[in-house]
Write a protein that holds these residues in place. Structure first.
Motif, mmCIF file in Angstrom:
data_model
loop_
_atom_site.group_PDB
_atom_site.id
_atom_site.type_symbol
_atom_site.label_atom_id
_atom_site.label_comp_id
_atom_site.label_asym_id
_atom_site.label_seq_id
_atom_site.Cartn_x
_atom_site.Cartn_y
_atom_site.Cartn_z
ATOM 1 N N VAL A 227 3.739 11.748 1.912
ATOM 2 C CA VAL A 227 4.066 11.772 3.340
ATOM 3 C C VAL A 227 5.387 11.061 3.592
ATOM 4 O O VAL A 227 6.262 11.561 4.313
ATOM 5 C CB VAL A 227 2.930 11.126 4.160
ATOM 6 C CG1 VAL A 227 3.372 10.908 5.601
ATOM 7 C CG2 VAL A 227 1.687 11.990 4.118
ATOM 8 N N VAL A 228 5.555 9.883 2.994
ATOM 9 C CA VAL A 228 6.816 9.137 3.149
ATOM 10 C C VAL A 228 7.973 9.953 2.596
ATOM 11 O O VAL A 228 9.065 9.988 3.180
ATOM 12 C CB VAL A 228 6.710 7.769 2.441
ATOM 13 C CG1 VAL A 228 8.076 7.081 2.398
ATOM 14 C CG2 VAL A 228 5.702 6.882 3.145
ATOM 15 N N LEU A 229 7.759 10.630 1.473
ATOM 16 C CA LEU A 229 8.807 11.452 0.878
ATOM 17 C C LEU A 229 9.231 12.566 1.820
ATOM 18 O O LEU A 229 10.434 12.805 2.034
ATOM 19 C CB LEU A 229 8.312 12.036 -0.446
ATOM 20 C CG LEU A 229 9.267 12.959 -1.191
ATOM 21 C CD1 LEU A 229 10.561 12.239 -1.555
ATOM 22 C CD2 LEU A 229 8.597 13.517 -2.445
ATOM 23 N N ARG A 230 8.267 13.262 2.421
ATOM 24 C CA ARG A 230 8.597 14.359 3.340
ATOM 25 C C ARG A 230 9.370 13.855 4.553
ATOM 26 O O ARG A 230 10.370 14.447 4.965
ATOM 27 C CB ARG A 230 7.318 15.088 3.779
ATOM 28 C CG ARG A 230 6.894 16.212 2.858
ATOM 29 C CD ARG A 230 5.907 17.142 3.560
ATOM 30 N NE ARG A 230 4.719 16.437 4.004
ATOM 31 C CZ ARG A 230 3.659 16.215 3.242
ATOM 32 N NH1 ARG A 230 3.660 16.627 1.992
ATOM 33 N NH2 ARG A 230 2.603 15.578 3.730
ATOM 34 N N VAL A 231 8.884 12.780 5.139
ATOM 35 C CA VAL A 231 9.551 12.229 6.324
ATOM 36 C C VAL A 231 10.966 11.761 5.971
ATOM 37 O O VAL A 231 11.918 12.011 6.713
ATOM 38 C CB VAL A 231 8.722 11.081 6.913
ATOM 39 C CG1 VAL A 231 9.499 10.363 8.027
ATOM 40 C CG2 VAL A 231 7.393 11.592 7.450
ATOM 41 N N SER A 232 11.113 11.097 4.837
ATOM 42 C CA SER A 232 12.414 10.560 4.444
ATOM 43 C C SER A 232 13.424 11.661 4.146
ATOM 44 O O SER A 232 14.608 11.530 4.462
ATOM 45 C CB SER A 232 12.258 9.655 3.215
ATOM 46 O OG SER A 232 11.408 8.567 3.500
ATOM 47 N N ARG A 233 12.955 12.748 3.543
ATOM 48 C CA ARG A 233 13.864 13.869 3.252
ATOM 49 C C ARG A 233 14.481 14.427 4.522
ATOM 50 O O ARG A 233 15.640 14.855 4.525
ATOM 51 C CB ARG A 233 13.107 14.978 2.520
ATOM 52 C CG ARG A 233 13.024 14.781 1.025
ATOM 53 C CD ARG A 233 12.226 15.897 0.392
ATOM 54 N NE ARG A 233 12.302 15.864 -1.054
ATOM 55 C CZ ARG A 233 11.495 16.525 -1.858
ATOM 56 N NH1 ARG A 233 10.532 17.297 -1.342
ATOM 57 N NH2 ARG A 233 11.628 16.449 -3.163
ATOM 58 N N ILE B 179 0.823 -1.208 0.000
ATOM 59 C CA ILE B 179 0.000 0.000 0.000
ATOM 60 C C ILE B 179 0.856 1.256 0.000
ATOM 61 O O ILE B 179 0.564 2.225 -0.713
ATOM 62 C CB ILE B 179 -0.940 -0.011 1.233
ATOM 63 C CG1 ILE B 179 -1.873 -1.223 1.168
ATOM 64 C CG2 ILE B 179 -1.738 1.286 1.333
ATOM 65 C CD1 ILE B 179 -2.684 -1.441 2.418
ATOM 66 N N GLY B 180 1.928 1.246 0.793
ATOM 67 C CA GLY B 180 2.805 2.411 0.885
ATOM 68 C C GLY B 180 4.265 1.995 0.944
ATOM 69 O O GLY B 180 4.700 1.353 1.902
ATOM 70 N N ALA B 181 5.021 2.310 -0.091
ATOM 71 C CA ALA B 181 6.436 1.933 -0.153
ATOM 72 C C ALA B 181 7.273 2.816 0.764
ATOM 73 O O ALA B 181 6.920 3.962 1.046
ATOM 74 C CB ALA B 181 6.949 2.037 -1.586
ATOM 75 N N VAL B 182 8.385 2.247 1.236
ATOM 76 C CA VAL B 182 9.303 2.975 2.119
ATOM 77 C C VAL B 182 10.703 2.926 1.527
ATOM 78 O O VAL B 182 11.011 2.042 0.720
ATOM 79 C CB VAL B 182 9.315 2.363 3.538
ATOM 80 C CG1 VAL B 182 7.960 2.518 4.199
ATOM 81 C CG2 VAL B 182 9.733 0.898 3.498
ATOM 82 N N ARG C 152 15.503 2.636 13.121
ATOM 83 C CA ARG C 152 15.045 4.013 13.315
ATOM 84 C C ARG C 152 13.976 4.397 12.299
ATOM 85 O O ARG C 152 13.055 5.158 12.621
ATOM 86 C CB ARG C 152 16.236 4.961 13.247
ATOM 87 C CG ARG C 152 17.168 4.835 14.450
ATOM 88 C CD ARG C 152 18.375 5.722 14.320
ATOM 89 N NE ARG C 152 19.337 5.474 15.382
ATOM 90 C CZ ARG C 152 20.545 6.041 15.436
ATOM 91 N NH1 ARG C 152 20.923 6.888 14.489
ATOM 92 N NH2 ARG C 152 21.361 5.751 16.427
ATOM 93 N N LEU C 153 14.099 3.894 11.083
ATOM 94 C CA LEU C 153 13.054 4.165 10.097
ATOM 95 C C LEU C 153 11.719 3.583 10.549
ATOM 96 O O LEU C 153 10.667 4.215 10.393
ATOM 97 C CB LEU C 153 13.453 3.585 8.735
ATOM 98 C CG LEU C 153 14.405 4.424 7.896
ATOM 99 C CD1 LEU C 153 14.818 3.654 6.645
ATOM 100 C CD2 LEU C 153 13.783 5.757 7.505
ATOM 101 N N ARG C 154 11.756 2.384 11.111
ATOM 102 C CA ARG C 154 10.515 1.803 11.634
ATOM 103 C C ARG C 154 9.956 2.660 12.766
ATOM 104 O O ARG C 154 8.753 2.953 12.805
ATOM 105 C CB ARG C 154 10.763 0.364 12.125
ATOM 106 C CG ARG C 154 9.523 -0.262 12.765
ATOM 107 C CD ARG C 154 9.752 -1.709 13.166
ATOM 108 N NE ARG C 154 10.709 -1.862 14.241
ATOM 109 C CZ ARG C 154 10.441 -1.666 15.522
ATOM 110 N NH1 ARG C 154 9.223 -1.283 15.899
ATOM 111 N NH2 ARG C 154 11.371 -1.852 16.435
#
Length: 293
Positions: free
Chosen positions: A254-260, A144-147, A202-204
């Motif tokens: 959302v994942v993109l913002r958090v990952s940046r 559903i949502g890639a990381v 930490r990503l989790r």
């Protein structure tokens, strides 16, 4: 559990030597089913079979080998009868940056998690048509949502979801049901091994609650088997995962913002390395497949 619709039925589980596959085998066997356990590790399969309350057959097989799976289907048919349910659970994972990954190892994740599911369906669909049976594809929140840092795993699980949706429409007229199981973090050796790597852990933990929680494997298996009994088109473990379907389009940004924000900080504390195969199951697969450069 004799009142279960699985009682006196034959059920196939791939990747049954450990983790979720073994937990599914225990839960399904408790409901009176005859179990066919497929996987790489012969000794582990035998140990799981010995722990079950009902009859069980073990077959050492690689799900990426269609000829071997066809032979396994014949063995199951002769030994236990035609399967009424098949759970495509076999899966492996590796983590780390794409550029640090071995192309053959990256492709192996796709081959096992996606192509292996298709080979499993191809081998057992004739039996499922005969029994008006049910095929359960194990997917993931990653469908559903890639990381980041899990590109092969996310691609394989998204592909497995799409494969199962296509198969649903293709076989429904023949009385065969197809379900997709969406899982979050589950307490298996794969996830415990991933947590040994600081960046992966930490990503989790950067995921919002309750998404970062690790769930007991037996509880997840019980939830999936209830869905299997009811021939659900979708099963969510835990149940709140169903809500992610409502916000699915919003997940990539959302994942993109958090990952940046998070990835540069994590990389500054420790270089991000490729994990190699995760968990004992991943190591067993590497021993069998021996991917080249």
């Amino acid at each position: 559990m004799s009142s279960s619709p699985l009682a006196d039925r034959t059920v196939v589980v791939t990747g049954a030597a450990r983790g979720l596959g073994a937990a599914l085998a225990r839960e399904i066997s408790r409901r009176g089913a005859r179990m066919a356990l497929l996987g790489h590790e012969s000794a582990a399969l035998v140990a799981v079979a010995a722990s079950l309350p009902g009859p069980a057959l073990t077959i050492e097989v690689d799900v990426t080998d269609p000829a071997a799976l066809a032979a396994a289907a014949r063995t199951v048919r002769a030994g236990l009868g035609r399967p009424s349910a098949v759970v495509a659970n076999a899966g492996i994972a590796e983590g780390g940056p794409l550029l640090a990954s071995d192309p053959a190892a990256w492709r192996r994740v796709i081959d096992v998690n996606l192509t292996g599911s298709a080979h499993t369906a191809r081998a057992f669909l004739p039996d499922l048509f005969d029994t008006a049976g049910y095929f359960l594809q194990i997917a993931s929140l990653a469908s559903i949502g890639a990381v980041p840092l899990m590109s092969a795993y996310c691609a394989s699980k998204a592909g497995a979801e799409a494969f199962a949706h296509s198969l649903q429409a293709e076989v429904a007229h023949g009385g065969v049901g197809v379900g997709i199981a969406y899982l979050n973090w589950t307490d298996t050796d794969m996830i415990r091994d991933a947590d040994r790597y600081p960046v992966m852990r930490r990503l989790r933990l950067h995921m919002p609650p309750p998404a970062h929680r690790i769930h007991p494997v037996d509880a997840v298996a019980a939830r999936l088997v209830r869905g299997l009994e009811r021939r659900r088109t979708a099963v969510y473990a835990p149940t709140w995962l169903r809500l992610t379907q409502l916000v699915r389009p919003a997940l990539p940004p959302v994942v993109l913002r958090v990952s940046r924000r998070a990835l540069p900080r994590l990389k500054a504390t420790k270089p991000v390395q490729h994990t190699g195969p995760l968990g004992a199951g991943g190591l067993a697969d590497r021993t069998v497949s021996r991917p080249g450069p």
